[in-house]
Design an enzyme around this catalytic site. Structure first.
Site, PDB file in Angstrom:
ATOM      1  CG  ASP A 165      -2.495  -7.671   3.399  1.00  0.00           C
ATOM      2  OD1 ASP A 165      -2.794  -6.754   4.168  1.00  0.00           O
ATOM      3  OD2 ASP A 165      -3.123  -7.907   2.342  1.00  0.00           O
ATOM      4  CB  THR A 167      -0.934  -0.017   1.229  1.00  0.00           C
ATOM      5  OG1 THR A 167      -1.811  -1.122   1.096  1.00  0.00           O
ATOM      6  CG2 THR A 167      -1.759   1.244   1.342  1.00  0.00           C
TER       7      THR A 167
END
Ligand code: ASP
Length: 326
Positions: free
Chosen positions: A89, A12
């Site tokens: 993640d 991200t």
């Protein structure tokens, strides 16, 4: 002048809006560095390289081997510290992999972002700045791989992503962070890493360690159907390391053939050894040859087991190594 090498993997922190909707990896390491205010005052020689541009759910062991080699090459070329930018993640798995495969006191700091650069209140630049400060800190030397997010410094073997979207998503359950960034300055308490280094070789990409999470009423069908595809298995057991009584013969049968590591799905604490005595309890499973994961959570236990199998470790060595994480 100190030198910090920045290696970008995607995530991200490096994502931009796509025409098809949603954010996707787009930015390279240079772009990430250019977005951080205050670096000129640090008097540091920064180098930036983009090794991968991937969402972290799509990283594999081949990428981790390449990253481990790249980190070591930067240290051998004179970097005082290395910062890896990465999707959040799977940051906790990559951090443990680097902790286990790079034998150097130089700080290796992994960071990312929960909000993409174009979002209001994007956290990437602050996280990258804090990560660089930690990579420069003499107090971070010898602590192994660290994860820096939201002005907190976490040890690789403890850190977990514990929230889907909060900028404060990272925690070290039961232990807390190793330190904080205060007014830009790292304040570290320091817990030495476990003194263990394993090779990062391509052998790991040819192995498969399955992670099986146990749930109420589980009759073992998933393990029965999929288990033969694995060279090793991590059981994310209930509570302190338990499975339903009906699953015990199946789990024991696998433990006779391949290493089966017992971890807990709870998210905090250690698997127990000698408290419960019913069928499927931790005592029962350990007696039947399962290997105790210590304080490693299931995802981290899988990284360690996969590295050990790739190094040719037998069951005794695997059990002795997991004992280091008690
Ligand atoms: N899904 C993203 C990734 O792991 C999440 C992030 O980076 O924060 O690549």
């Amino acid at each position: 002048m100190s030198k910090v090498a920045i290696i970008a993997m995607g995530g991200t922190i490096a994502m931009s809006p796509s025409t098809a909707g949603g954010v996707v990896p787009a930015l390279g390491a240079d772009d990430l560095v250019a977005a951080v205010p205050g670096l000129a005052e640090l008097n540091v020689d920064l180098t930036a390289c983009t090794l991968r541009s991937l969402p972290s759910p799509s990283l594999g062991f081949d990428d981790l081997v390449a990253l481990s080699h790249a980190v070591r090459a930067e240290i051998e070329a004179g970097a005082t510290g290395v910062v890896v930018t990465h999707g959040t993640d799977t940051i906790e798995e990559t951090a443990l992999f680097l902790d286990l495969t790079v034998d150097s006191p130089a700080p290796i700091v992994v960071t990312g972002a929960m909000r993409a650069p174009a979002s209001a209140g994007a956290d990437g630049p602050a996280n990258l700045y804090a990560a660089i400060r930690v990579a420069l800190s003499p107090a971070a030397r010898g602590l192994g791989c660290l994860v820096v997010m939201s002005d907190e410094v976490h040890g690789a073997r403890f850190v977990r992503k514990s929230h889907t979207s909060s900028t404060g998503a990272f925690v070290s359950p039961g232990f807390g962070p190793l330190g904080l960034i205060v007014e830009g300055e790292p304040r570290l308490r320091g817990t030495p890493r476990v003194a263990l280094t394993l090779p990062a070789t391509d052998a790991i990409t040819r192995l498969r360690v399955g992670l099986v999470t146990i749930a109420l009423g589980d009759d073992g069908e998933l393990l029965r159907r999929a288990g033969d595809a694995f060279d090793g298995i991590v059981i994310a057991g209930l509570g302190a390391g338990h499975v339903p009584a009906g699953m015990v013969p199946l789990v024991a049968e696998f433990a006779e053939r391949i290493p089966v590591v017992l971890a807990s799905r709870t998210g905090s604490g250690s698997v127990l050894r000698q408290t419960y005595g019913y069928p499927g309890s931790e005592r029962d499973l350990l007696d039947r040859g399962l290997i105790h994961a210590g304080f490693l959570d299931p995802a981290k236990a899988r990284i360690l087991l996969q590295l050990l199998l790739a190094d040719g470790a037998d069951r005794d060595r695997i059990a002795a190594t997991f004992d280091l994480y008690r």
